[in-house]
Design an enzyme around this catalytic site. Sequence first.
Site, PDB file in Angstrom:
ATOM      1  N   ARG A   1     -17.246   0.426  -1.895  1.00 12.40           N
ATOM      2  CA  ARG A   1     -16.057   1.224  -2.152  1.00 12.40           C
ATOM      3  C   ARG A   1     -16.287   2.364  -3.144  1.00 12.40           C
ATOM      4  NH1 ARG A   1     -10.919  -2.785  -1.935  1.00 12.40           N
ATOM      5  NH2 ARG A   1     -10.052  -1.072  -0.776  1.00 12.40           N
ATOM      6  N   PRO A   2     -17.088   3.335  -2.766  1.00 12.92           N
ATOM      7  CA  PRO A   2     -17.308   4.469  -3.663  1.00 12.92           C
ATOM      8  C   PRO A   2     -16.068   5.359  -3.733  1.00 12.92           C
ATOM      9  CG  PRO A   2     -18.408   4.835  -1.566  1.00 12.92           C
ATOM     10  CD  PRO A   2     -17.790   3.468  -1.493  1.00 12.92           C
ATOM     11  N   ILE A   3     -16.038   6.295  -4.678  1.00 11.86           N
ATOM     12  CA  ILE A   3     -14.893   7.211  -4.765  1.00 11.86           C
ATOM     13  C   ILE A   3     -15.349   8.672  -4.712  1.00 11.86           C
ATOM     14  CG2 ILE A   3     -13.300   5.634  -5.918  1.00 11.86           C
ATOM     15  CD1 ILE A   3     -13.982   7.137  -8.533  1.00 11.86           C
ATOM     16  N   ASP A   4     -16.523   8.880  -4.076  1.00 13.01           N
ATOM     17  CA  ASP A   4     -17.052  10.249  -3.985  1.00 13.01           C
ATOM     18  C   ASP A   4     -16.083  11.208  -3.279  1.00 13.01           C
ATOM     19  OD1 ASP A   4     -17.661   8.482  -1.824  1.00 13.01           O
ATOM     20  OD2 ASP A   4     -18.899  10.037  -0.920  1.00 13.01           O
ATOM     21  N   LEU A   5     -15.386  10.733  -2.238  1.00 14.21           N
ATOM     22  CA  LEU A   5     -14.463  11.613  -1.501  1.00 14.21           C
ATOM     23  C   LEU A   5     -13.319  12.067  -2.414  1.00 14.21           C
ATOM     24  CD1 LEU A   5     -14.294   9.579   1.851  1.00 14.21           C
ATOM     25  CD2 LEU A   5     -15.553  11.708   1.460  1.00 14.21           C
TER      26      LEU A   5
ATOM     27  N   ASN B   1       0.812  -1.222   0.000  1.00 17.50           N
ATOM     28  CA  ASN B   1       0.000   0.000   0.000  1.00 17.50           C
ATOM     29  C   ASN B   1       0.845   1.273   0.000  1.00 17.50           C
ATOM     30  OD1 ASN B   1      -2.207  -1.609  -0.122  1.00 17.50           O
ATOM     31  ND2 ASN B   1      -2.906  -1.246   1.975  1.00 17.50           N
TER      32      ASN B   1
ATOM     33  N   CYS C   1     -10.447  -5.665  -4.603  1.00 20.60           N
ATOM     34  CA  CYS C   1     -11.114  -6.764  -3.917  1.00 20.60           C
ATOM     35  C   CYS C   1     -12.617  -6.532  -3.844  1.00 20.60           C
ATOM     36  CB  CYS C   1     -10.583  -6.871  -2.499  1.00 20.60           C
ATOM     37  SG  CYS C   1      -9.158  -7.934  -2.363  1.00 20.60           S
TER      38      CYS C   1
ATOM     39  N   ARG D   1      -7.963  -1.332  -7.901  1.00 21.11           N
ATOM     40  CA  ARG D   1      -8.648  -0.148  -7.402  1.00 21.11           C
ATOM     41  C   ARG D   1      -7.692   1.032  -7.225  1.00 21.11           C
ATOM     42  NH1 ARG D   1     -12.874   2.004  -4.396  1.00 21.11           N
ATOM     43  NH2 ARG D   1     -12.090   3.479  -2.879  1.00 21.11           N
TER      44      ARG D   1
HETATM   45  C1  UD1 Z   1      -6.803   1.400   1.428  1.00 17.97           C
HETATM   46  C2  UD1 Z   1      -5.940   0.176   1.310  1.00 17.97           C
HETATM   47  C3  UD1 Z   1      -6.711  -1.063   1.725  1.00 17.97           C
HETATM   48  C4  UD1 Z   1      -7.314  -0.875   3.125  1.00 17.97           C
HETATM   49  C5  UD1 Z   1      -8.082   0.454   3.226  1.00 17.97           C
HETATM   50  C6  UD1 Z   1      -8.557   0.775   4.622  1.00 17.97           C
HETATM   51  C7  UD1 Z   1      -4.440   0.721  -0.520  1.00 17.97           C
HETATM   52  C8  UD1 Z   1      -4.000   0.425  -1.902  1.00 17.97           C
HETATM   53  N1  UD1 Z   1      -5.502   0.029  -0.064  1.00 17.97           N
HETATM   54  O1  UD1 Z   1      -7.909   1.229   0.545  1.00 17.97           O
HETATM   55  O2  UD1 Z   1      -5.821  -2.169   1.727  1.00 17.97           O
HETATM   56  O3  UD1 Z   1      -8.183  -1.922   3.405  1.00 17.97           O
HETATM   57  O4  UD1 Z   1      -7.246   1.537   2.777  1.00 17.97           O
HETATM   58  O5  UD1 Z   1      -7.479   0.825   5.499  1.00 17.97           O
HETATM   59  O6  UD1 Z   1      -3.834   1.503   0.179  1.00 17.97           O
HETATM   60  N2  UD1 Z   1     -14.908   5.598   1.064  1.00 17.97           N
HETATM   61  C9  UD1 Z   1     -15.963   6.359   0.610  1.00 17.97           C
HETATM   62  N3  UD1 Z   1     -15.750   7.224  -0.412  1.00 17.97           N
HETATM   63  C10 UD1 Z   1     -14.534   7.392  -1.003  1.00 17.97           C
HETATM   64  C11 UD1 Z   1     -13.438   6.616  -0.526  1.00 17.97           C
HETATM   65  C12 UD1 Z   1     -13.672   5.733   0.510  1.00 17.97           C
HETATM   66  O7  UD1 Z   1     -17.070   6.237   1.098  1.00 17.97           O
HETATM   67  O8  UD1 Z   1     -14.390   8.207  -1.917  1.00 17.97           O
HETATM   68  C13 UD1 Z   1     -15.116   4.622   2.146  1.00 17.97           C
HETATM   69  C14 UD1 Z   1     -14.926   3.197   1.659  1.00 17.97           C
HETATM   70  O9  UD1 Z   1     -16.058   2.682   1.079  1.00 17.97           O
HETATM   71  C15 UD1 Z   1     -14.574   2.491   2.951  1.00 17.97           C
HETATM   72  C16 UD1 Z   1     -13.776   3.539   3.723  1.00 17.97           C
HETATM   73  O10 UD1 Z   1     -14.109   4.785   3.138  1.00 17.97           O
HETATM   74  O11 UD1 Z   1     -15.724   2.183   3.670  1.00 17.97           O
HETATM   75  C17 UD1 Z   1     -12.286   3.319   3.713  1.00 17.97           C
HETATM   76  O12 UD1 Z   1     -11.799   3.382   2.410  1.00 17.97           O
HETATM   77  P1  UD1 Z   1     -10.362   3.937   2.053  1.00 17.97           P
HETATM   78  O13 UD1 Z   1      -9.628   4.358   3.283  1.00 17.97           O
HETATM   79  O14 UD1 Z   1     -10.515   4.916   0.961  1.00 17.97           O
HETATM   80  O15 UD1 Z   1      -9.678   2.617   1.499  1.00 17.97           O
HETATM   81  P2  UD1 Z   1      -8.838   2.464   0.172  1.00 17.97           P
HETATM   82  O16 UD1 Z   1      -7.980   3.656  -0.033  1.00 17.97           O
HETATM   83  O17 UD1 Z   1      -9.719   2.010  -0.927  1.00 17.97           O
END
Ligand code: UD1
Length: 419
Positions: A121-125, A23, A116, A92
């Site tokens: 796992r949205p990307i709105d943020l 990561n 995975c 992702r």
């Molecule tokens: C990263 C890690 C992953 C780990 C996760 C949480 C990498 C490559 N992957 O994933 O291994 O499990 O952190 O520690 O570093 N969310 C939103 N909107 C967004 C982004 C996130 O609602 O735009 C939510 C997700 O659905 C989830 C939570 O925030 O419930 C955490 O996600 P996030 O910290 O963004 O995880 P990743 O960066 O995808």
Amino acid sequence: MDKFVIEGGKPLFGTVFAQSAKNSVLPLLAASVLTEEEVVIRETPKITDVTCMAKILEELGAQVVFRKGDVSIVSAGAKNHRIPSELTRELRSSVFMLGSLLSRFRRAECAYPGGCDIGLRPIDLHLNALARLGVRITEREGYISCSCDRLRGAEIALDFPSVGATENILLAAVLAEGKTVLGGAAKEPEIVDLQNFLNAMGANVHGAGTDVIEIVGAESLHGTVYTPIKDRIEAGSFLIACAVCGGEVEVAGVKPESLGLLLHKLRENGCKIHTKNDKIKIASYGRLKCNRKIETMPFPGFPTDLQAQATALNASCEGGALIVENLFETRYKYVPELLKMGADIEVKGRNAFVRGVERLHGAELVSGDLRGGAALILAALGAEGVSEVLDLSHVDRGYADLQGKLTALGAQIRRVTVP
Ligand code: UD1
């Protein structure tokens, strides 16, 4: 598709060296296109997520060369700003490329990301933050198109400390005009590593590891040679493996404070833990006790990426444990596989109620995601009899030479190619 054939019940002894953090390496690879000069990332783990990110960089027009464990990226020739949809869906983390590509080309396109299958796992943020930096975003048929005249620094507050969104904002802000102040940032050690890497390229980033990160946009960035931090999740998986199997294992290379809560939980189980500089020693003898409760949280809380492995450990400890998964909705898909081994676990929403059984027994198991797959392997290592873990494609995304490392510790594990 390969499978592991595991004969359980062998204690583990010896030293294992942690690989570089998956990561960390993935966002560093994404960051490499911020300069036309050569970037070398040392000690890159041989995992398929890295290969996939390298393919994305090549698709963009960069030259990527793997040499003696290091990877060199020269993106001077890069001109493409569109990430092919099949690669975005496979990985992702390719969403970080949006920030890098916007910094480099002021344009970026990618499909909705994959990775995975552990929840929505949205990307709105990510997208809201990019919009704050002056990016125009349109979404059409599963494709996201971003463009801007110039990225401009801004004040951004994240509603949730998303790791990926924090990294994406750093990558978009390092070459923006003016200052960006990011509040509610993720505090994971991999964010600090990205800050250190960007600063080694000539960026001005401060505050990573706290809630507030300040980024003063630089004119340009230059090449660098960088050694990433070690993988706390891989290291944690080996510590849990030793707890499950019994024995004495030293995990070298990883900072104990990056695994603080796991070490606390393993002590609660009855393991002896000793730490020194970047070494963690675990000794596990006799039947362990269940943890009362493990609840996943953003760093420094218990990592969601070790939830499945910790559940597999508790499955054969004495007593009962409550596991609470707060990060991802569907991160218990491995539980039905543990039930095949005789585990007693009930999942209700984000909670898993574990009643420890005396011993798990071998079974044919299907790995459905990266960390769930690791959990099944650990359970099989501690179980009575032979298990097969099918479909190693997920585990290969994040663990380099898992079989070799476990074999060196005394595990009986064979990799078999299934025609
Ligand atoms: C990263 C890690 C992953 C780990 C996760 C949480 C990498 C490559 N992957 O994933 O291994 O499990 O952190 O520690 O570093 N969310 C939103 N909107 C967004 C982004 C996130 O609602 O735009 C939510 C997700 O659905 C989830 C939570 O925030 O419930 C955490 O996600 P996030 O910290 O963004 O995880 P990743 O960066 O995808």
